[in-house]
Scaffold this motif. Structure first.
Motif, PDB file in Angstrom:
ATOM      1  N   LEU A  38      37.164   6.985  33.341  1.00  0.00           N
ATOM      2  CA  LEU A  38      37.512   5.673  32.790  1.00  0.00           C
ATOM      3  C   LEU A  38      37.704   5.766  31.283  1.00  0.00           C
ATOM      4  CD1 LEU A  38      37.754   2.527  32.836  1.00  0.00           C
ATOM      5  CD2 LEU A  38      35.259   2.499  32.577  1.00  0.00           C
ATOM      6  N   ALA A  39      36.749   6.398  30.612  1.00  0.00           N
ATOM      7  CA  ALA A  39      36.808   6.514  29.150  1.00  0.00           C
ATOM      8  C   ALA A  39      38.076   7.233  28.712  1.00  0.00           C
ATOM      9  CB  ALA A  39      35.572   7.228  28.629  1.00  0.00           C
ATOM     10  N   CYS A  40      38.417   8.291  29.399  1.00  0.00           N
ATOM     11  CA  CYS A  40      39.653   9.021  29.063  1.00  0.00           C
ATOM     12  C   CYS A  40      40.886   8.144  29.248  1.00  0.00           C
ATOM     13  CB  CYS A  40      39.784  10.275  29.928  1.00  0.00           C
ATOM     14  SG  CYS A  40      38.633  11.585  29.506  1.00  0.00           S
ATOM     15  N   GLU A  41      40.901   7.399  30.338  1.00  0.00           N
ATOM     16  CA  GLU A  41      42.074   6.572  30.646  1.00  0.00           C
ATOM     17  C   GLU A  41      42.254   5.408  29.679  1.00  0.00           C
ATOM     18  OE1 GLU A  41      44.581   7.193  32.962  1.00  0.00           O
ATOM     19  OE2 GLU A  41      43.502   9.100  32.882  1.00  0.00           O
ATOM     20  N   ILE A  42      41.154   4.851  29.177  1.00  0.00           N
ATOM     21  CA  ILE A  42      41.296   3.700  28.270  1.00  0.00           C
ATOM     22  C   ILE A  42      41.164   4.098  26.800  1.00  0.00           C
ATOM     23  CG2 ILE A  42      40.587   2.033  30.030  1.00  0.00           C
ATOM     24  CD1 ILE A  42      37.829   1.903  28.667  1.00  0.00           C
ATOM     25  N   GLY A  43      40.912   5.378  26.548  1.00  0.00           N
ATOM     26  CA  GLY A  43      40.925   5.881  25.179  1.00  0.00           C
ATOM     27  C   GLY A  43      39.688   5.581  24.344  1.00  0.00           C
ATOM     28  N   VAL A  44      38.528   5.546  24.998  1.00  0.00           N
ATOM     29  CA  VAL A  44      37.272   5.362  24.265  1.00  0.00           C
ATOM     30  C   VAL A  44      36.294   6.434  24.716  1.00  0.00           C
ATOM     31  CG1 VAL A  44      37.608   2.867  23.996  1.00  0.00           C
ATOM     32  CG2 VAL A  44      36.271   3.733  25.922  1.00  0.00           C
ATOM     33  N   HIS A  45      35.165   6.506  24.050  1.00  0.00           N
ATOM     34  CA  HIS A  45      34.120   7.460  24.416  1.00  0.00           C
ATOM     35  C   HIS A  45      33.252   6.870  25.524  1.00  0.00           C
ATOM     36  CE1 HIS A  45      30.642  10.129  23.959  1.00  0.00           C
ATOM     37  NE2 HIS A  45      31.492  10.973  23.421  1.00  0.00           N
ATOM     38  N   ARG A  46      32.683   7.741  26.330  1.00  0.00           N
ATOM     39  CA  ARG A  46      31.778   7.302  27.396  1.00  0.00           C
ATOM     40  C   ARG A  46      30.663   6.419  26.865  1.00  0.00           C
ATOM     41  NH1 ARG A  46      29.332  12.200  30.659  1.00  0.00           N
ATOM     42  NH2 ARG A  46      28.886  12.639  28.507  1.00  0.00           N
TER      43      ARG A  46
END
Length: 143
Positions: A38-46
């Motif tokens: 999810l974090a990768c797809e929305i461009g934020v850190h876990r």
């Protein structure tokens, strides 16, 4: 006015997160939905996802719960069919409360398997001891 950079949390980002939860993880090439995916797809850190999940005014708590639920389902289903590598599936399922730990209780509820106290014969009369010795208890080697 507060200092710092503007938040990345926008309605567009929330929609992208829900899109990931609702099947976007498959098109992204993930075998199971994950917070990292999810974090990768929305461009934020876990860590940002987890921080947003703590904020009751944001939807990320529900999003992360949905990810966990769908991940568990995928792990169970694909683990049962053998589509996933068993040790990895087993390890990941521990995060969902699954365990292969076996606990053994060496007692019984009625006490029938409880150890018996040894009989103290140190003060027994000699005739009782002689009688016990004279009993044919069977040959243990031939049993």
């Amino acid at each position: 006015m507060t200092a710092g950079r503007p938040t990345l949390y926008t309605p567009k980002l929330v929609k992208a997160a829900w899109d990931y939860v609702n099947g976007g993880w498959i098109t992204a090439g993930d075998k199971v939905p994950t917070v990292a995916g999810l974090a990768c797809e929305i461009g934020v850190h876990r860590d940002t996802c987890h921080e947003w999940a703590k904020d009751n005014s944001k939807q990320f708590s529900d999003i992360l719960q949905e990810i966990a639920q769908k991940q568990e389902r995928e792990l169970v289903n694909n683990g049962l069919t053998g589509d996933f590598v068993a040790p990895i599936t087993k390890m990941m399922l521990t995060k969902h409360g699954y365990s292969d730990k076996v606990e053994q209780d060496h007692t019984s509820s009625d006490g029938s398997m409880s150890p018996q106290k040894p009989v103290d014969l140190s003060n027994a009369p000699q005739e009782v001891l002689d009688w016990i010795i004279a009993q044919d208890l069977g040959d243990a080697d031939n049993a």
